[in-house]
Design an enzyme around this catalytic site. Structure first.
Site, PDB file in Angstrom:
ATOM      1  N   GLU A 218     -18.136 -37.420  23.100  1.00 45.83           N
ATOM      2  CA  GLU A 218     -18.285 -38.681  23.567  1.00 45.83           C
ATOM      3  C   GLU A 218     -18.246 -39.622  22.410  1.00 45.83           C
ATOM      4  O   GLU A 218     -19.337 -39.645  21.621  1.00 45.83           O
ATOM      5  CB  GLU A 218     -19.873 -38.688  24.318  1.00 45.83           C
ATOM      6  CG  GLU A 218     -19.885 -37.636  25.548  1.00 45.83           C
ATOM      7  CD  GLU A 218     -19.376 -38.458  26.617  1.00 45.83           C
ATOM      8  OE1 GLU A 218     -18.967 -39.541  26.738  1.00 45.83           O
ATOM      9  OE2 GLU A 218     -19.115 -37.720  27.650  1.00 45.83           O
ATOM     10  N   CYS A 252     -22.051 -47.712  22.126  1.00 46.62           N
ATOM     11  CA  CYS A 252     -20.714 -47.339  22.192  1.00 46.62           C
ATOM     12  C   CYS A 252     -19.671 -47.970  23.063  1.00 46.62           C
ATOM     13  O   CYS A 252     -18.546 -48.308  22.608  1.00 46.62           O
ATOM     14  CB  CYS A 252     -20.641 -45.827  22.418  1.00 46.62           C
ATOM     15  SG  CYS A 252     -21.447 -45.508  24.211  1.00 46.62           S
TER      16      CYS A 252
END
Ligand code: NAD
Length: 476
Positions: A218, A252
């Site tokens: 991720e 993110c």
């Protein structure tokens, strides 16, 4: 790192794997119990965890932490509990004609993989450790978690709490810096989930490859906001401001840069600025606004702005109360919008991960699409506008991990959508059924009937006419 520490990690992995093997088949009730314990840990210590995260950051809203790190993670647990039985159900699959008539059966069983390593970053320290954990546990695995060294107090607290709610053969937390992290990634886990930067992701995957450990990565990237001409720029600006200012841009999925029609640039910038001003009348003493996590990260962001300025960018600080940030020691930084940017600037090369927002312009939407396609595939992509055809054009001609239209970030909060990147922004996904499957092994099981299928099918020597007939039939 002491050799002892590596030995300790190896010992814990063995302990967990042995317990895992010995407990199979483990009841669904046990999986549910573990998820409930993880949820109880978060509910019972949420406020303490929020306070600790604030201490780690310097300043971080407890309200925000309760939503992004505690409630959102409990919600992942609730979702897993609600669906675990359906997710774990064995699936009947087809067998080729006429095997079914003869009593053959095929099925896929979603089985646990074993011990899963979870390596998490500092930006949502609780969510990104316990979020994947919910699905790791739902799939029937054990877990070893190595949280970030940048949020050290939170990591230590998580370690302590996990040892209260779980036995070490179920879940453990290991703390330490990059050296411990590197050693952690060299362990022969049954699966490794890494959340962090693309650069570290490369190292993690290389280390995992040594043991052929499957990985979920991720990662990050530059998530663009594509503004269509039909967008409502005031509303869009407010939403972009919310997504960019939350956690001070240290997300993110934060909108990394905006790409806007040339003639709408000023309107787009005004929309975002007004959005910031409305939510944050002041920043320095405002508990709602987070600090940058460390001096090093703060200096990097200042460096991005200085570099852009020196290469010709116009720098617009959105400083609603006209505060003096230069003397402040709080590592707080106002939203800094960059105009006239180009790809020579670091701000257009690196993921920003802070309150800096470059603005790129385009003439026709094709140019915006080409710009996105000429760069690494991002984790998120955002389209604002109400022109259906244009929206489809943007979606069908670009590639990104996920998409939110007419807002930013929100797709990650849909439990039933897979969350993950593509290419440099990551591989694999979790949340919902995709998370359950990511941490399960889809085991193919075929049940052969009594009847001699091999002979019937002509697969059995001595080969002859029946074999030739079978080959012919199969190719028909
Ligand atoms: P990072 O890559 O620096 O660190 C993440 C973890 O990796 C930490 O636990 C750290 O100890 C460990 N680590 C450090 N060096 C290592 C090494 N050599 N080998 C193995 N592990 C090592 O990331 P960060 O700064 O903590 O987080 C920010 C990054 O994470 C951003 O790029 C952001 O986009 C990304 N991120 C992605 C997601 C997502 O879900 N896709 C979520 C949050 C953050």
């Amino acid at each position: 790192m002491a050799v002892d520490q590596r030995h300790e990690m190896e010992r814990l992995l063995r302990l967990q794997r042995d317990a895992f093997t010995a407990s199979r088949p483990e009841s669904m009730a046990m999986r549910k119990d573990r998820i409930k314990r993880a949820m109880a840990l978060l509910k019972e210590h949420g406020h303490t965890l929020a306070k600790t995260m604030s201490a780690d950051f310097g300043s971080r809203s407890a309200h925000q932490s309760m939503i992004t790190d505690i409630a959102a993670t409990v919600s992942a647990g609730k979702d897993a509990l609600a669906h675990i039985d359906a997710w774990a159900r064995t699936e009947r699959r087809k067998v080729q004609f006429p095997l079914g008539l003869l009593g053959a059966k095929a099925e896929v069983r979603y089985e646990p993989k074993g011990v899963i390593g979870i390596l998490s970053p500092w930006n949502f320290p609780v969510n990104l450790a316990f979020g994947p954990l919910m699905q790791v546990l739902a799939a029937g695995n054990r877990a070893m978690i190595k949280p970030s060294e940048f949020t050290e107090r939170t990591s230590l607290l998580m370690k302590e709490l996990v040892s209260e709610y779980f036995t070490p053969d179920e879940v453990v937390v290991i703390t330490g810096g990059p050296e411990v992290a590197a050693a952690f990634t060299s362990l022969p886990f049954d699966h490794l989930v890494f959340t962090g930067s693309t650069a570290t992701g490369r190292r993690v995957m290389a280390a995992a490859a040594e043991n052929l450990v499957p990985v979920t990565l991720e990662l990050g990237g530059k998530s663009p906001v594509v503004m269509g001409r039909s967008a409502n720029f005031a509303r869009a600006g407010e939403r972009i401001a919310l997504g960019k200012m939350m956690n001070a841009g240290q997300i993110c999925l934060a909108p990394d840069y905006m790409i806007v029609p040339e003639d709408k640039e000023s309107e787009a910038i005004a929309g975002v600025s007004r959005g910031v001003e409305r939510m944050y009348p002041a920043l320095l003493e405002n508990d709602d606004y987070a600090s940058i996590v460390s001096d090093r990260h703060f200096a990097r962001l200042q460096g991005l702005v200085a570099d852009a300025r020196s290469k010709g960018a116009e720098v617009i600080e959105v400083n609603p109360a006209g505060e003096d940030f230069s003397g402040a020691n709080a590592r707080k930084m106002p939203l800094t919008i960059l105009r006239n940017v180009n790809d020579d600037m670091l701000a257009m090369q690196e993921e920003i991960f802070g309150p800096v927002l470059p603005v790129v312009t385009y003439g026709k939407i094709d140019e915006a699409i080409d710009y996105v396609n000429a760069h690494d595939r991002p984790l998120g992509l955002y389209y604002f506008g109400h022109a259906r055809r244009e929206q489809e054009q943007v979606l069908t001609r670009t590639i990104s991990g996920g998409v939110t239209t007419n807002d930013v970030i929100f797709h990650v909060s849909m439990e039933d959508l897979p969350f993950g990147g593509v290419g440099p922004s990551g591989m694999g996904a979790y949340h919902g059924i995709e998370g359950f499957r990511e941490f399960s092994h889809a085991r193919a099981v075929y049940h052969q009937p009594r009847i001699d299928i091999a002979k019937l099918g002509g697969f059995k020597p001595p080969y002859g006419k029946a074999s030739a007939r079978a080959a012919k039939t199969l190719m028909k």
